[in-house]
Design an enzyme around this catalytic site. Structure first.
Site, mmCIF file in Angstrom:
data_model
loop_
_atom_site.group_PDB
_atom_site.id
_atom_site.type_symbol
_atom_site.label_atom_id
_atom_site.label_comp_id
_atom_site.label_asym_id
_atom_site.label_seq_id
_atom_site.Cartn_x
_atom_site.Cartn_y
_atom_site.Cartn_z
ATOM 1 N N HIS A 45 74.758 37.248 42.866
ATOM 2 C CA HIS A 45 74.147 37.725 44.104
ATOM 3 C C HIS A 45 74.259 36.662 45.191
ATOM 4 O O HIS A 45 74.422 35.470 44.902
ATOM 5 C CB HIS A 45 72.687 38.084 43.868
ATOM 6 C CG HIS A 45 72.502 39.320 43.053
ATOM 7 N ND1 HIS A 45 71.277 39.885 42.817
ATOM 8 C CD2 HIS A 45 73.410 40.119 42.424
ATOM 9 C CE1 HIS A 45 71.428 40.978 42.086
ATOM 10 N NE2 HIS A 45 72.711 41.136 41.834
ATOM 11 N N GLU A 85 71.996 35.393 47.176
ATOM 12 C CA GLU A 85 70.945 34.378 47.104
ATOM 13 C C GLU A 85 71.282 33.352 46.018
ATOM 14 O O GLU A 85 71.128 32.138 46.225
ATOM 15 C CB GLU A 85 69.582 35.008 46.763
ATOM 16 C CG GLU A 85 69.151 36.126 47.675
ATOM 17 C CD GLU A 85 69.533 37.519 47.178
ATOM 18 O OE1 GLU A 85 68.703 38.436 47.331
ATOM 19 O OE2 GLU A 85 70.644 37.697 46.637
ATOM 20 N N CYS A 141 66.313 40.773 44.435
ATOM 21 C CA CYS A 141 65.933 41.386 43.163
ATOM 22 C C CYS A 141 65.003 40.421 42.429
ATOM 23 O O CYS A 141 64.794 39.287 42.860
ATOM 24 C CB CYS A 141 67.182 41.690 42.324
ATOM 25 S SG CYS A 141 68.012 40.218 41.700
ATOM 26 N N CYS A 187 66.727 37.076 41.386
ATOM 27 C CA CYS A 187 66.904 36.173 42.532
ATOM 28 C C CYS A 187 65.560 35.614 42.997
ATOM 29 O O CYS A 187 65.480 34.454 43.410
ATOM 30 C CB CYS A 187 67.626 36.879 43.670
ATOM 31 S SG CYS A 187 69.398 37.094 43.325
#
Length: 169
Positions: free
Chosen positions: A91, A93, A119, A122
């Site tokens: 992801h 992040e 999410c 993360c």
């Protein structure tokens, strides 16, 4: 005789974007580098109003890009949000945090700007990286458990709200 001037000094101060808009706009540009075939997401980590790291979603360093078939899950017909344990993409992040670590850049007390809400996985990385606030664009998988985790950790998390346009004329 007309002389040219620097447009940045001639522009009225109210035409400059506020800091949230500035960094969210940059996060949107960062997302354009994403190589995930399913979704483009960008993240920018900021400390003292300076960008210290960026990240976008896609396959890990040295792995064939997702959009070139590097992730079988993304290349499949799996419905959005399903079979995520099979996805090899990182992801945005996660990439921003790991890029900071890779280059020895401190993320403690920073702000993360991301184009969609984090999410749960993360969120845990954000907490452990010492990031104090998160500003996000649209909702993704931002559930009550993620909100509660941020609240318990004392992380300020808010949706980016673009300023009202300045009327012309």
């Amino acid at each position: 005789m007309t002389t040219s001037t620097d447009a940045s000094t001639d522009a009225p101060a109210d035409t400059r974007p506020d800091w949230d808009t500035y960094f969210m706009d940059i996060a949107r540009v960062v997302s354009s580098r994403g190589n995930c075939s399913r979704r483009k997401v960008g993240a920018v980590i900021v400390s003292d109003r300076r960008i210290i790291s960026t990240g976008y979603n896609g396959t890990p360093r040295g792995i064939r890009n997702c959009c070139e078939g590097g992730c079988a899950r993304c290349a499949s017909a799996a419905p959005s949000g399903s079979a995520l344990a099979e996805c090899v993409c990182s992801h945005a992040e996660e990439n921003a945090i790991t890029q900071a670590a890779y280059h020895g850049v401190r993320t403690k007390d920073a702000t993360l700007y991301v184009t969609i809400s984090p999410c749960l996985t993360c969120a845990k990385m954000i907490i452990n990286a010492g990031i104090l606030s998160v500003v996000y664009g649209g909702d993704y998988a931002f559930n009550e458990q993620t909100r509660a985790l941020f609240a318990e950790a004392g992380i300020v998390c808010r949706t980016y709200a673009p300023p009202d346009p300045v009327p012309e004329g």
